[in-house]
Design a protein around this motif. Sequence first.
Motif, PDB file in Angstrom:
ATOM      1  N   LEU A 141      -5.197  12.709  -8.481  1.00 36.03           N
ATOM      2  CA  LEU A 141      -6.134  11.608  -8.247  1.00 36.03           C
ATOM      3  C   LEU A 141      -6.630  11.611  -6.806  1.00 36.03           C
ATOM      4  O   LEU A 141      -7.826  11.417  -6.540  1.00 36.03           O
ATOM      5  N   ALA A 142      -5.721  11.836  -5.862  1.00 35.20           N
ATOM      6  CA  ALA A 142      -6.111  11.848  -4.448  1.00 35.20           C
ATOM      7  C   ALA A 142      -7.082  12.986  -4.156  1.00 35.20           C
ATOM      8  O   ALA A 142      -8.039  12.823  -3.386  1.00 35.20           O
ATOM      9  N   HIS A 143      -6.848  14.139  -4.773  1.00 30.43           N
ATOM     10  CA  HIS A 143      -7.704  15.305  -4.523  1.00 30.43           C
ATOM     11  C   HIS A 143      -9.153  15.011  -4.931  1.00 30.43           C
ATOM     12  O   HIS A 143     -10.094  15.485  -4.275  1.00 30.43           O
ATOM     13  N   VAL A 188       6.748   3.235  -6.573  1.00 29.09           N
ATOM     14  CA  VAL A 188       5.855   2.094  -6.806  1.00 29.09           C
ATOM     15  C   VAL A 188       5.058   1.796  -5.535  1.00 29.09           C
ATOM     16  O   VAL A 188       3.848   1.586  -5.573  1.00 29.09           O
ATOM     17  N   ALA A 189       5.749   1.792  -4.398  1.00 28.55           N
ATOM     18  CA  ALA A 189       5.070   1.558  -3.120  1.00 28.55           C
ATOM     19  C   ALA A 189       4.048   2.653  -2.835  1.00 28.55           C
ATOM     20  O   ALA A 189       2.962   2.387  -2.291  1.00 28.55           O
ATOM     21  N   GLN A 190       4.373   3.882  -3.205  1.00 29.06           N
ATOM     22  CA  GLN A 190       3.459   5.005  -2.987  1.00 29.06           C
ATOM     23  C   GLN A 190       2.198   4.849  -3.840  1.00 29.06           C
ATOM     24  O   GLN A 190       1.083   5.129  -3.374  1.00 29.06           O
ATOM     25  N   ILE A 191       2.358   4.405  -5.076  1.00 26.78           N
ATOM     26  CA  ILE A 191       1.209   4.173  -5.952  1.00 26.78           C
ATOM     27  C   ILE A 191       0.274   3.144  -5.329  1.00 26.78           C
ATOM     28  O   ILE A 191      -0.946   3.342  -5.246  1.00 26.78           O
ATOM     29  N   ALA A 192       0.846   2.036  -4.873  1.00 30.91           N
ATOM     30  CA  ALA A 192       0.042   0.970  -4.278  1.00 30.91           C
ATOM     31  C   ALA A 192      -0.615   1.423  -2.975  1.00 30.91           C
ATOM     32  O   ALA A 192      -1.789   1.122  -2.722  1.00 30.91           O
ATOM     33  N   ALA A 193       0.120   2.159  -2.163  1.00 30.61           N
ATOM     34  CA  ALA A 193      -0.413   2.605  -0.871  1.00 30.61           C
ATOM     35  C   ALA A 193      -1.599   3.546  -1.046  1.00 30.61           C
ATOM     36  O   ALA A 193      -2.474   3.624  -0.167  1.00 30.61           O
ATOM     37  N   ALA A 194      -1.654   4.246  -2.169  1.00 32.80           N
ATOM     38  CA  ALA A 194      -2.752   5.176  -2.432  1.00 32.80           C
ATOM     39  C   ALA A 194      -4.005   4.471  -2.949  1.00 32.80           C
ATOM     40  O   ALA A 194      -5.014   5.128  -3.219  1.00 32.80           O
TER      41      ALA A 194
END
Length: 243
Positions: A60-62, A83-89
């Motif tokens: 998704l980021a790419h 979970v925090a990583q999902i939100a931070a992205a």
Amino acid sequence: MVSSQQGGRARSSLLGRWLAPLGRRWLGTLIRVETTTPLVALTFDDGPHPRYTPQILDVLAHYHARATFFVLGRHAAEQRDLVAQIAAAGHVIGNHTFHHVRMPQTPRYRRWQELWSAQRAVAPYGTRLFRPPYGGQSYGSRVDALLLGYEVVGWTFHIEDWVAQSPVQLLERLNRQLRPGSIILLHDRLVQPRDPAAADRTPLIETLATFLAQWEETYRFVTVPELIRAGRPVRGPWFRPAL
């Protein structure tokens, strides 16, 4: 002369037409957004998964795509950093219950407990978006979600990614059904998969990368709240035992 019975039917019909939009708004389930803007919402259920969810996040980021993750509370509790990583992205996190219960068959007190427990597990990153496991919903469970302040989100289409398929098959199903305003159901993890071979999310991840590369110049992939703001939300009756 119009009889009193005919007049009563006419008033009832007018009242029904007046109440129908309210019923769709308050008891309807979001299934798509009417828009001519080429926007689509990818949604992922049942995660997070310690192996597959990070790979999906990388894809998704790419392609600068955002998505909505309807996570299970018990998985979120085990993977708080993820979970925090999902939100931070920049992705949105929704509620998918704590244990993946079938809402129509679950007693009311347990339904409330499932929603509360899952919301606590994703705090402070959770939103008031809810997707019932298996898509199963009764009038009672819909009212419970309403009372707890949730927007219930269904989907426009799915590709049966809980069945083992090749990337070619998955991609063909995605491309055939893609339309502006669609909400697409996918899974970054499978809970008790009916087809054990489908538990491997690698074919789906390969499909996702190809799909986003193919459409990145045409479509923008956004979160469910972003999609809602871009057009007219379409809500419909969604009362079914399970998918």
